[in-house]
Structures are given as C-alpha cells and as structure tokens.
Design a protein around this motif. Structure first.
Motif, mmCIF file in Angstrom:
data_model
loop_
_atom_site.group_PDB
_atom_site.id
_atom_site.type_symbol
_atom_site.label_atom_id
_atom_site.label_comp_id
_atom_site.label_asym_id
_atom_site.label_seq_id
_atom_site.Cartn_x
_atom_site.Cartn_y
_atom_site.Cartn_z
ATOM 1 N N LEU A 115 -20.602 -14.595 37.069
ATOM 2 C CA LEU A 115 -19.944 -13.379 36.590
ATOM 3 C C LEU A 115 -20.926 -12.220 36.561
ATOM 4 O O LEU A 115 -20.612 -11.096 36.974
ATOM 5 C CB LEU A 115 -19.363 -13.622 35.202
ATOM 6 N N ALA A 116 -22.138 -12.494 36.085
ATOM 7 C CA ALA A 116 -23.180 -11.463 36.060
ATOM 8 C C ALA A 116 -23.540 -11.018 37.479
ATOM 9 O O ALA A 116 -23.765 -9.827 37.733
ATOM 10 C CB ALA A 116 -24.411 -11.993 35.339
ATOM 11 N N LEU A 117 -23.596 -11.973 38.407
ATOM 12 C CA LEU A 117 -23.902 -11.639 39.802
ATOM 13 C C LEU A 117 -22.888 -10.652 40.368
ATOM 14 O O LEU A 117 -23.259 -9.676 41.036
ATOM 15 C CB LEU A 117 -23.912 -12.916 40.647
ATOM 16 N N SER A 118 -21.622 -10.896 40.096
ATOM 17 C CA SER A 118 -20.575 -10.013 40.597
ATOM 18 C C SER A 118 -20.744 -8.603 40.061
ATOM 19 O O SER A 118 -20.592 -7.614 40.792
ATOM 20 C CB SER A 118 -19.207 -10.575 40.198
ATOM 21 N N GLN A 119 -21.084 -8.493 38.781
ATOM 22 C CA GLN A 119 -21.249 -7.168 38.187
ATOM 23 C C GLN A 119 -22.513 -6.484 38.688
ATOM 24 O O GLN A 119 -22.538 -5.253 38.832
ATOM 25 C CB GLN A 119 -21.284 -7.292 36.662
ATOM 26 N N VAL A 120 -23.562 -7.253 38.968
ATOM 27 C CA VAL A 120 -24.802 -6.674 39.504
ATOM 28 C C VAL A 120 -24.541 -6.011 40.854
ATOM 29 O O VAL A 120 -25.015 -4.895 41.122
ATOM 30 C CB VAL A 120 -25.897 -7.755 39.630
ATOM 31 N N VAL A 121 -23.773 -6.683 41.716
ATOM 32 C CA VAL A 121 -23.457 -6.106 43.027
ATOM 33 C C VAL A 121 -22.622 -4.842 42.850
ATOM 34 O O VAL A 121 -22.854 -3.823 43.524
ATOM 35 C CB VAL A 121 -22.720 -7.135 43.900
#
Length: 331
Positions: A115-121
């Motif tokens: 979930l954090a990865l998606s928001q980072v992108v």
C-alpha cells in the motif's frame, strides 16, 4: 461439438463482429472493460494464492507513464517504451518483494508495505510535475494513425488489441492454474515453513508470481495509457487505483478464470450507470453507492460472483449425478 466449444465459438464470433455493429460509445466501454479485465486478472495471479497486494497501482502507474514519457522526451516508440516500463515495474516489484519475502513479511503486514509502495509512486508522479505534469496530468504527443506511435483514432484497432491482451491474460492465468507450480504456491499460502520442509523453493515461487503479476499489470497500464491518451496520477496510480483493482477482482471471483473479467464488467458498467444516472447532481453519491455495493458483494459473496454461481449450480447437479451413479450400480 461439446457445449463448451459451442460457447467458445459463439463468444469468438461475437467478439469479432462487435466492431462492425456496436456504436462508438459501446465500443469504448468494451475496450476499457477488456483492458481492466486483463489488469484484474494479473492481480488475481497473486490474490488467489493469498498474496494480497495493494501495490498494483504502482505497477500500473509505471506501465502507463513510462512509454508516454519516453515517447514525448526521447521520441522512443512505445514498442520499445512498453518493454522498458515492464522491466522497470518488475524491478520495482522485486526490490520491494524480495526483502518482504526474505523477512517473511506476510498477511496484512505485506499488504501495508505494498500500500505504501502504491502511494510512493503516486506522490513521485505528482512531485515530478516538470516532467510528468503533476496533478494536472500528462498527454502524449499525438501522431495520428500510427503503428510506430501505437496511436489510432479509430477505436476498432484498440478493440482488437484489447481482445488479444485479454485472451493472453486468460491463457497465462490458465497455465499457472494448471501448471506444476500451482501446488507449490498453494502450499506456500497455507504454511511457508511446511512448504520449505518438503523442498519447495519458497522465495523463488513468490518472486516468480509477483514478477509475472507486476509485468502484466504494467502492460495493461501501458495499453490503457496509449488508448486514453491522457494520464493523471490519480487515475493510474495510488491507493485508490490499487483498491479498485483488489475490490473488482474479489467481487468477480479470484479463484475462477473469468472471475476478474466479470468483476471488470460489473464495476465499469456500475460506475458508468451511476455516473449517467446522477450526472452533476448529488456529487459523490455514485461513488458512495458503488463502494457500498462492492462491500456488500464481498461480505455476502466471498467467493465472488462466479464462485457463488458455481456453488448454486453444483447442488443442483449433485442429485442427478447421484441418480446416474445409482443406475450404474443397479444395472
């Protein structure tokens, strides 16, 4: 000819004949349904084995923005830009997945990491506004009808591309479902330590299915970006897109071949129907109803629409099969 083959032939004929008879708006919806069905199928490759990822919005964003940025700034054809973006999405999946799998980060902890990865992108695309256009969006350079630029004003070209893409996704899903690696993945989803004790390479299997899922999602994002010719971080990346992928795949059924496709059909038609129904009045009501219906679907049909329909049909077949077995015994 068996009933299954009859349905396959009929379905193929309908798909081939559709561009000749369908109006433009209907064809537009079909293209989006097929592309999103492919993306949902890509997520289901992980989801069906218990690897719940909320990071597919990241892979979708990389796949969508990569070819467009390379085309605008480097004049690189999407035929090369798409493979480069797919490789970037796979590397991103491995960079995040490897330490998670190595440290045995599973369940809701793994979901939070992705979930954090998606928001980072998403935030990276917004922050790089000088290159990506930020929250205002990004438009690839128009080239008219061009195979080199993979741009076609006529929808029927993208329709056939979407059909081939969707069929390729179903084929990959089927090969994994029928392949020898399925038992290994199911064993890993049940108990990693037990799977490792019988000789299964847990790390390799998890990385393999994650890389395939990320690559397919990036391809879907690239084709979607080439079709709509407008990219916005909020529509191709981030938490909202990741949740959309997860909910739609689960609503259709992640354990059946056509489940994610049914989810794509349901969610897109529902979204369009509510948008047309409410129009500019009751802003936000359409999304609220959409969310409520999806939550109810997940609660009352945990196996998805396709899985629920199968469970309804099986009890009806059981008495007939028992009677036939009894007849064979008495003969």
């Amino acid at each position: 000819m068996s009933g299954t083959r009859v349905w396959l032939v009929a379905g193929g004929a309908i798909l081939l004949a559709l561009p000749a008879v369908a109006p433009g708006y209907f064809l537009h919806l079909m293209i989006q349904i097929l592309i999103w069905a492919f993306i949902y199928t890509a997520w289901a490759l992980m989801g069906r084995f218990g690897f719940v990822s909320f990071g597919h919005g990241a892979f979708l964003g990389v796949g969508a923005y990569g070819p467009a940025l390379l085309w605008n700034y480097c004049d690189l054809t999407p035929w090369l830009g798409i493979p480069i973006s797919v490789i970037a999405a796979v590397l991103l999946a491995v960079v995040v997945g490897y330490p998670c799998f190595r440290r045995k980060v599973v369940g809701h902890y793994f979901a939070l990491v992705t979930l954090a990865l998606s928001q980072v992108v998403l935030l990276s695309l917004i922050a790089g506004r000088d290159v990506t256009g930020g929250s205002l969006g990004f438009t690839p350079k128009a080239a008219g009808h061009s195979w080199y630029a993979l741009q076609f004003p006529e929808k029927r070209y993208f329709y056939f591309i979407a059909v081939l893409l969707w069929l390729a996704g179903l084929l990959i899903w089927h090969r994994i479902d029928r392949g020898i690696g399925r038992e290994a993945l199911e064993a890993i989803s049940e108990d990693e330590d037990a799977a490792a004790s019988v000789g299964i390479d847990v790390m390799r299997e998890k990385i393999r299915v994650t890389a395939i899922s990320a690559a397919l999602t990036a391809i879907g994002g690239a084709i979607y970006g080439q079709y709509v010719m407008y990219l916005n971080p909020d529509t191709v990346s981030g938490i909202a897109v990741s949740l959309q992928i997860v909910f739609a795949a689960i609503a259709g059924g992640v354990y059946s071949l056509l489940g994610p496709s049914v989810g794509a059909l349901l969610t897109l038609l529902l979204t369009e129907g509510l948008r047309v129904w409410f129009g500019t009045s009751f802003i936000g009501a359409a999304n609220t109803i959409y969310g409520i219906l999806l939550v109810l679907c997940i609660i009352f049909m945990p196996q998805g629409i396709v899985g629920t329909l199968r469970r309804i049909k099986l009890p009806r077949r059981a008495p007939a099969q028992a009677a036939a077995a009894q007849d064979r015994i008495t003969m």
